[in-house]
Every structure is written in structure tokens, then in C-alpha cells.
Motif scaffolding. Structure first.
Motif, PDB file in Angstrom:
ATOM      1  N   ARG A 370       0.801  -1.222   0.000  1.00 26.70           N
ATOM      2  CA  ARG A 370       0.000   0.000   0.000  1.00 26.70           C
ATOM      3  C   ARG A 370       0.838   1.278   0.000  1.00 26.70           C
ATOM      4  NH1 ARG A 370      -5.449  -0.371   1.160  1.00 26.70           N
ATOM      5  NH2 ARG A 370      -6.231  -2.429   1.743  1.00 26.70           N
ATOM      6  N   LEU A 371       2.055   1.214   0.526  1.00 25.99           N
ATOM      7  CA  LEU A 371       2.903   2.405   0.626  1.00 25.99           C
ATOM      8  C   LEU A 371       4.300   2.068   0.123  1.00 25.99           C
ATOM      9  CD1 LEU A 371       1.575   3.425   4.128  1.00 25.99           C
ATOM     10  CD2 LEU A 371       1.487   4.933   2.123  1.00 25.99           C
ATOM     11  N   TYR A 397       2.954  14.767   9.168  1.00 28.25           N
ATOM     12  CA  TYR A 397       2.163  13.649   8.641  1.00 28.25           C
ATOM     13  C   TYR A 397       1.363  12.970   9.752  1.00 28.25           C
ATOM     14  CZ  TYR A 397       0.859   9.034   7.141  1.00 28.25           C
ATOM     15  OH  TYR A 397       0.129   7.902   6.898  1.00 28.25           O
ATOM     16  N   ALA A 443      -2.301   4.867   4.445  1.00 32.38           N
ATOM     17  CA  ALA A 443      -2.178   5.100   3.002  1.00 32.38           C
ATOM     18  C   ALA A 443      -3.128   6.207   2.545  1.00 32.38           C
ATOM     19  CB  ALA A 443      -2.451   3.805   2.247  1.00 32.38           C
ATOM     20  N   ARG A 444      -4.350   6.213   3.065  1.00 36.65           N
ATOM     21  CA  ARG A 444      -5.296   7.280   2.704  1.00 36.65           C
ATOM     22  C   ARG A 444      -4.781   8.637   3.191  1.00 36.65           C
ATOM     23  NH1 ARG A 444      -9.017   3.157   3.997  1.00 36.65           N
ATOM     24  NH2 ARG A 444      -9.232   3.889   6.155  1.00 36.65           N
ATOM     25  N   TRP A 446      -1.675   9.426   3.562  1.00 39.03           N
ATOM     26  CA  TRP A 446      -0.512   9.760   2.749  1.00 39.03           C
ATOM     27  C   TRP A 446      -0.928  10.334   1.395  1.00 39.03           C
ATOM     28  CZ3 TRP A 446       4.264  10.877   3.536  1.00 39.03           C
ATOM     29  CH2 TRP A 446       5.193  10.837   2.494  1.00 39.03           C
ATOM     30  N   GLN A 447      -2.034   9.846   0.853  1.00 37.32           N
ATOM     31  CA  GLN A 447      -2.502  10.341  -0.451  1.00 37.32           C
ATOM     32  C   GLN A 447      -2.810  11.826  -0.402  1.00 37.32           C
ATOM     33  OE1 GLN A 447      -5.845   7.852  -1.421  1.00 37.32           O
ATOM     34  NE2 GLN A 447      -4.577   6.069  -1.932  1.00 37.32           N
ATOM     35  N   GLY A 448      -3.292  12.323   0.738  1.00 35.79           N
ATOM     36  CA  GLY A 448      -3.624  13.738   0.839  1.00 35.79           C
ATOM     37  C   GLY A 448      -2.535  14.590   1.459  1.00 35.79           C
ATOM     38  N   TYR A 449      -1.381  13.984   1.755  1.00 30.03           N
ATOM     39  CA  TYR A 449      -0.305  14.720   2.421  1.00 30.03           C
ATOM     40  C   TYR A 449       0.648  15.294   1.386  1.00 30.03           C
ATOM     41  CZ  TYR A 449       3.848  15.605   5.259  1.00 30.03           C
ATOM     42  OH  TYR A 449       4.925  16.198   5.848  1.00 30.03           O
ATOM     43  N   THR A 450       0.945  16.596   1.529  1.00 28.02           N
ATOM     44  CA  THR A 450       1.799  17.259   0.540  1.00 28.02           C
ATOM     45  C   THR A 450       3.233  17.427   1.008  1.00 28.02           C
ATOM     46  OG1 THR A 450       1.273  19.466   1.395  1.00 28.02           O
ATOM     47  CG2 THR A 450      -0.187  18.543  -0.308  1.00 28.02           C
TER      48      THR A 450
END
Length: 463
Positions: A370-371, A397, A443-444, A446-450
Motif C-alpha cells: 500500500r505504501l 504527517y 495510506a489514505r 498519505w494520499q492527501g499529504y503534501t
């Protein structure tokens, strides 16, 4: 609540700079005492960095570093343009700034039901052997005062049999954490240096902060440890097997080198063996000539607050006197139950290590699936993986992860150099299904983390 005058705060600080070590640590230690003792109640406004520095004849960077350290511990609140005040029940002015991540012990004090705890590690369910041990212990409870500051004689004998030593070389403590606290109190004065690995167990760093000690960091692989001992610090703190957080072992030549260096320098060496029973490769041999700390909390259950110190009898007697002042000794029933568990520790640790090995492999597989951009080395034992993020700041994070229902521990809270801000400590103690769900949430997040909200580091030798 009104702000405290700078002259009044200066008076309350007293001889804060009389100890040894960096001034910002000494100032933070004294402010911490005033806050914890209630002399600076929640909501009290503190002087500006510049005003307090001028009143103390100190550099402004000293005050800034002390304030920032206490902010990261959750004792102070600081907002750009709004000042600094003692954290607590008083309402804070509105702000869009991200809150700082709580220190590890605050995760134990505040555990929301909707948050998965990936910040702390330990058995989540006690084994059947624990209940059996308590049943047997109930039949053994006798008369007498029941006070045993050094530990119940039966448990001390069980530990002596286990480690082939004398009962007089063991002090029974309320878990491994109290063992570290008592040792630090006995061996350290404010401003003294203590050699530690970077990263290391965050609970030890908290103890060093409480005693205003200065952490002297060396790499986690132990390189530089022997040379640092030659500086004659108060003691060295080493996790040689199943290192927390990396899960790695020191090789035997390096261990022997460190033990020999401590003997040459006449410096006590405290070896934290709390996780050593959980090696995936069989329990590594522990070099002799050191003070060792052990516990049943990781092999059996954290709720069984039984740990110990193994050291020469004169030091044990000194520690027993300190412990008597704190609590007169641990609970008799707990210690009697622990005596049976220590007698069966090989079987218990083998079963626990086997379970953890399966969950370790499951966590590794889920992270790779997933990551895949996260990197790590598989552990050799223990309970945690040390994971590197490809970009960004782990503390920032962690806030994103918390909003997705998972509490994780960022690496900066385990690293006395002020580094490791790209690292996370992830435990593999939960059931495989819970690990799968937690990694999916990570993982979700992380997808929105810039990666744009990185925090500045503390000074390089912050403990």
C-alpha cells in the motif's frame, strides 16, 4: 488569567542556571517544575522571549529553545503574534496553526475510542498464563506487613535463578520505566551527560528531561559509543538487543567493545533488556559487566507492572532506599504471580516472539503493497519498524494520520539529535486484520499529504 510579570517569574526561577549543561535545558527544567507544581497555572501568560532573556541575562536563543522544548512536551502553547502561555483548561486564542504532536506518554493519558493506537507498543491481550499465575499467587499470600521495597523475596529468588545470580543483585520495580527513573535519579545530577543511541526509547529521553540531564547521542549501531564513554558521562544507556525503535541487534564485538570501554572509564553502563527476550533469532547473548533493566510488560502484558534492575548489591541497596521513599515496594500479589511467570519465561517469550514475527511479516507486506515509497529494514526482533518517509515531516504527517483515525509516533520524539523528522515508528503488536486496517488508513492519509508543513528541529543536543 493575567500574564505573570517578568520580575516575578525571574524570582520564582531562582538559581535555575546553577547546574551544569546547556542553559536552555536548565531553564526548561525549572519552568517545567513550576508548571507541574502548579506555581504557573494553566492559562498563565509568560514574558516574551526577548523580555525574559534580558531579565535573566541570557541569550534570546536560550529562552526560545526552552519555550519550544516545553511546547513540544505539551506544557506550553505558542502562537506567532499571540505570545506564550501555560497549556491547560484556559481557552486559547483562535489559530489555524497545526497542533504539535503529543509526547509518547500523552498517548497513554488520552486514548480516544475512535483512534487506533499505533503510537505505543506492547501486548494488547494478556496470555492465559497470567490468570493462572494470579490464581496460584492467591494461595501464597501470607501475613506480615507486606512491604518489600527491594522486592518480594520469592520474586528476587526467581530472577536470580533465571539469570544465574544472587537475589541481592535484583531490585523489583514498577515496570521497566520506574527502573530507568530510579537509576537516573541515583546516578545523575542536573546538567550531567548521559550517552544514548539516536534514536532510542522515548521514555528514557523523558526521564533525562525530568532530571535536566544532557543526552550525548551516538548512532543507533553503537559506533562512537565507546569513545563517548571516555568523556566520563554519568552513565551510558544502551539498547543492545531488539533496539527500540529500529528492531536491530548490536553485533557481539561492538557490545564487548562498549562494555570494555565502560570498565576502562569507570562509567556505569545501563543496558535496557526489556525487549531482548523478543528476538526473532533466539535471545542474543548479553555482555556482562553492565547494569541491566528488565520487565514483563512486553513479554506478558503492560498491565502487569513488574520490572527489575540487575546490578551489584551496593547499587541495589541504594536504589531500594530510593524506591522505599516513592512507594514502599510493589504489590505482593503482582510479585508472587510474576515469580511463576519468570520461572516459565523462556516458553512465554518464545511464544510471544513467534507471534510477533508473524505480525512483523504481515506489516512489512502491507507497507510494501500500500505504501511502496516508504522504506525500512526488517526488524530482528522487538515490536516496531523504523520507517522512512520519502519526503515531508513525520510530525506533520502524524497530524494527517490522526485525522484518519490512526495515532503514530514521529521519529523526532525518539531522536536526541533533533533529527529523524522523516521517520515513523510503527508497531506490529496488533492482530493482522487490525494492522491491515491501520495501514489502509495510513495510506489514505498519505494520499492527501503534501509534505509542506515541516517543523523546524530543536537544537542538536536536545534530549
Amino acid at each position: 488569567m493575567s500574564p505573570i510579570l517578568v520580575t516575578e517569574l525571574t524570582a520564582r526561577l531562582g538559581r535555575w542556571s546553577a547546574g551544569r549543561g546547556p542553559l536552555y535545558l536548565l531553564l526548561a527544567a525549572r519552568l517545567r517544575e513550576l508548571i507541574d507544581d502548579g506555581e504557573l497555572p494553566p492559562g498563565t501568560g509568560l514574558p516574551t522571549d526577548r523580555a525574559l532573556a534580558a531579565a535573566l541575562s541570557a541569550g534570546r536563543t536560550t529562552v526560545v529553545a526552552a519555550y519550544d522544548l516545553l511546547r513540544d512536551e505539551g506544557r506550553l502553547v505558542r502562537r506567532q503574534g499571540s505570545g506564550t502561555w501555560v497549556a491547560g483548561a484556559a481557552p486559547a486564542p483562535p489559530s489555524t496553526a497545526e497542533p504539535t504532536t503529543d509526547p509518547i506518554f500523552l498517548h497513554l493519558l488520552d486514548q480516544p475510542d475512535h483512534v487506533t493506537q499505533f503510537a505505543c507498543a506492547g501486548p494488547l491481550t494478556p496470555p492465559p498464563a497470567l490468570l493462572s499465575a494470579y490464581r496460584r499467587a492467591l494461595d501464597d499470600v501470607g501475613g506480615g506487613l507486606g512491604y518489600h521495597p527491594a522486592g518480594h523475596p520469592r520474586l528476587r529468588r526467581a530472577l536470580a535463578d533465571r539469570f544465574r545470580a544472587s537475589p541481592g543483585e535484583f531490585l523489583v520495580t514498577t515496570g521497566g520505566q520506574q527502573a530507568l527513573s530510579l537509576l537516573t535519579r541515583a546516578l545523575v545530577a542536573p546538567g550531567d551527560e548521559v550517552v544514548v543511541q539516536a534514536p532510542t526509547y522515548p521514555g528514557m529521553l523523558e526521564v533525562l528531561r525530568e532530571h535536566a540531564a544532557v543526552a550525548v547521542p551516538v548512532p543507533a549501531d553503537g559506533s562512537g559509543f565507546a569513545a563517548a564513554l571516555a568523556r566520563r558521562p554519568a552513565f551510558g544507556y544502551l539498547i543492545a538487543a531488539c533496539h527500540n525503535p529500529t528492531g536491530r541487534h548490536l553485533d557481539e564485538p561492538r557490545r564487548l567493545e562498549i562494555v570494555a570501554a565502560s570498565r576502562r572509564a569507570g562509567v556505569p553502563l545501563v543496558v535496557d533488556d526489556v525487549l531482548a527476550e523478543l528476538s526473532f533469532e533466539g535471545r542474543p547473548a548479553v555482555s556482562t559487566g553492565a547494569i541491566t533493566v528488565g520487565s514483563l510488560s512486553k513479554v506478558v502484558w503492560g498491565g502487569l507492572r513488574v520490572g527489575w534492575v540487575h546490578a551489584p548489591a551496593p547499587l541495589i541497596n541504594r536504589l531500594a532506599r530510593l524506591k522505599a521513599v516513592h512507594d514502599l515496594g510493589g504489590g505482593v500479589l503482582d510479585q508472587l504471580a510474576a515469580s511463576y511467570l519468570v520461572g516459565d519465561l523462556s516458553a512465554l517469550s518464545a511464544a510471544r516472539a513467534g507471534e510477533l514475527r508473524e505480525r512483523h511479516d504481515h506489516l512489512c507486506a502491507e507497507l510494501r503493497r500500500r505504501l511502496p515509497s516508504w522504506t525500512f529494514e526488517p526488524a530482528s526482533g522487538g515490536q516496531t519498524l523504523w520507517v522512512r518517509l520519502p519526503y515531508g515531516d513525520a510530525a506533520a504527517y502524524a497530524q494527517a494520520a490522526l485525522r484518519h483515525g490512526v495515532a503514530v509516533l514521529p521519529g523526532g520524539q525518539l531522536d536526541p539529535t533533533g533529527g529523524s523528522h522523516d521517520r515513523l515508528r510503527l508497531p506490529f503488536v496488533a492482530e493482522p486484520a487490525e494492522i491491515t486496517a491501520a495501514v489502509a488508513s495510513l495510506a489514505r492519509a498519505w494520499q492527501g499529504y503534501t509534505g509542506e508543513a515541516a517543523r523546524p528541529s530543536l537544537p542538536a543536543i536536545a534530549v
